[in-house]
Design an enzyme around this catalytic site. Structure first.
Site, mmCIF file in Angstrom:
data_model
loop_
_atom_site.group_PDB
_atom_site.id
_atom_site.type_symbol
_atom_site.label_atom_id
_atom_site.label_comp_id
_atom_site.label_asym_id
_atom_site.label_seq_id
_atom_site.Cartn_x
_atom_site.Cartn_y
_atom_site.Cartn_z
ATOM 1 N N ASP A 49 0.678 -1.100 -0.088
ATOM 2 C CA ASP A 49 0.118 -0.012 0.098
ATOM 3 C C ASP A 49 1.030 1.362 0.075
ATOM 4 O OD1 ASP A 49 0.801 0.065 2.582
ATOM 5 O OD2 ASP A 49 -1.144 0.097 3.552
ATOM 6 N N LYS A 118 -1.139 -9.387 2.912
ATOM 7 C CA LYS A 118 -0.342 -8.985 3.963
ATOM 8 C C LYS A 118 -1.422 -7.992 4.729
ATOM 9 C CE LYS A 118 2.791 -5.633 3.922
ATOM 10 N NZ LYS A 118 2.233 -4.670 4.929
ATOM 11 N N GLU A 120 -1.493 -5.596 8.571
ATOM 12 C CA GLU A 120 -0.775 -4.950 9.556
ATOM 13 C C GLU A 120 -1.517 -5.269 11.097
ATOM 14 O OE1 GLU A 120 -0.338 -0.870 9.192
ATOM 15 O OE2 GLU A 120 0.709 -1.225 7.049
ATOM 16 N N GLU A 187 8.785 -4.316 10.864
ATOM 17 C CA GLU A 187 9.351 -2.725 9.987
ATOM 18 C C GLU A 187 9.579 -1.864 11.293
ATOM 19 O OE1 GLU A 187 6.716 -1.100 7.278
ATOM 20 O OE2 GLU A 187 7.799 0.870 7.175
HETATM 21 O O1 KIV Z 1 3.559 -1.242 1.655
HETATM 22 C C1 KIV Z 1 4.797 -1.514 1.714
HETATM 23 O O2 KIV Z 1 5.586 -1.302 0.912
HETATM 24 C C2 KIV Z 1 5.133 -2.328 2.813
HETATM 25 C C3 KIV Z 1 6.588 -2.784 3.039
HETATM 26 C C4 KIV Z 1 7.524 -1.733 2.869
HETATM 27 C C5 KIV Z 1 6.607 -3.626 4.071
HETATM 28 O O3 KIV Z 1 4.274 -2.527 3.777
#
Ligand code: KIV
Length: 298
Positions: A49, A118, A120, A187
């Site tokens: 994102d 993914k 968070e 991160e």
């Molecule tokens: O959105 C993204 O680019 C990320 C990564 C940098 C882990 O979540």
């Protein structure tokens, strides 16, 4: 290994890399960057994102919608990379309920062609993570500096600097690993926290600003390649090329060739067969028209 011989990467294959060869992950947001990433031997392509800041010019990731994420994920998967393509669930696509989370994760798979998503967060998002996994969709976790929490974090700040916060993060990592995520992105965390998580959880950790101890590393494509033209670059980024500078230089040479008449050359020009050209020149020549008109009148 040459591109043609590589087998497509899967979530279980990523999971099995725990403690083995380091995982290489990068973001990509369109077909050309996905092809470049794949040629370089990337294991995981994240349609992050971060698209919002990196490509669309927003100042945070909160502005990007599901439809836009799907649009870009589909562009990446049309490049048919061997890397595992992970779609990044945008803010509010999984926060309101487990049903919403499953529905939106499913869109990444069905419409975007991704093989995993993914999302968070730790224990707070456990019901959503479990629901998505229950729908047979592999989940990549993301802990530490989670950019979708920018407003509650009060900015993009390293997380887990204090022992209690770090301990909470380690507990989050255990919880989502136990739930079945196939790997965890860490991160913006101190290296010791990443080291402890990496040693304790049975799934690979993939670091970004998390030090050397992780099972893999991820960076944003535009940061690594220097394509980010003027964007803020965090301390943890290492720039391996200056593609933005190369692109400016290429355009400057192009424009100089336009001015000098060196572009386009003979080899860059289409021609018509000689006979057709002759006929066309007669047809288009006004003096020929005049002679034809006079002949008609006479
Ligand atoms: O959105 C993204 O680019 C990320 C990564 C940098 C882990 O979540």
């Amino acid at each position: 290994m040459a591109d043609g011989q590589r087998r497509p990467m899967t979530a279980p294959a990523v999971r099995a890399r725990k403690g083995g060869a380091k995982l290489k992950m990068v973001t990509a947001y369109d077909a050309p960057t996905a092809r470049i990433a794949d040629r370089a031997g990337t294991d995981i392509i994240l349609v992050g994102d971060s698209l919002a800041n990196v490509v669309l010019g927003y100042n945070d990731t909160l502005k990007v919608s599901m439809d836009v994420m799907i649009h870009h994920t589909a562009a990446v998967t049309r490049a048919e990379p061997k890397a595992l393509v992970v779609g990044d669930m945008p803010w509010l696509s999984y926060h309101t309920s487990s049903d919403e989370a499953v529905k939106n994760a499913g869109r990444f798979i069905r419409e975007g062609g991704a093989s995993a998503v993914k999302l968070e967060g730790g224990r707070k998002r456990l019901p959503m993570i479990e629901a998505v996994l229950d729908a047979e969709i592999p989940v990549l976790g993301h802990l530490g500096l989670t950019p979708q929490s920018v407003n509650t974090m009060g900015g993009y700040k390293v997380q887990g600097k204090h022992a209690q916060d770090a301990y909470e993060m380690i507990s989050d990592a255990h919880a989502i690993a136990d739930a079945g995520v196939f790997a965890i992105v860490l991160e913006g965390v101190p290296d010791v926290v990443a080291e402890i998580v990496t040693n304790e959880v049975p799934v690979p950790t993939i670091g970004i600003g998390a030090g050397i101890h992780c099972d893999g590393q991820v960076l944003v494509f535009h940061d690594v390649t220097g394509l980010g033209a003027g964007a803020y670059v965090p301390k943890f980024v290492r720039k391996y090329a200056n593609l933005a500078d190369d692109a400016v230089a290429a355009l400057e040479r192009f424009y100089a060739d336009i001015d000098s008449g060196a572009f386009p050359s003979e080899g860059e020009t289409y021609h018509m067969p000689a006979e057709s050209e002759e006929i066309l020149r007669h047809l288009a020549d006004p003096s020929d028209h005049l002679m034809a008109d006079e002949a008609m009148e006479g």
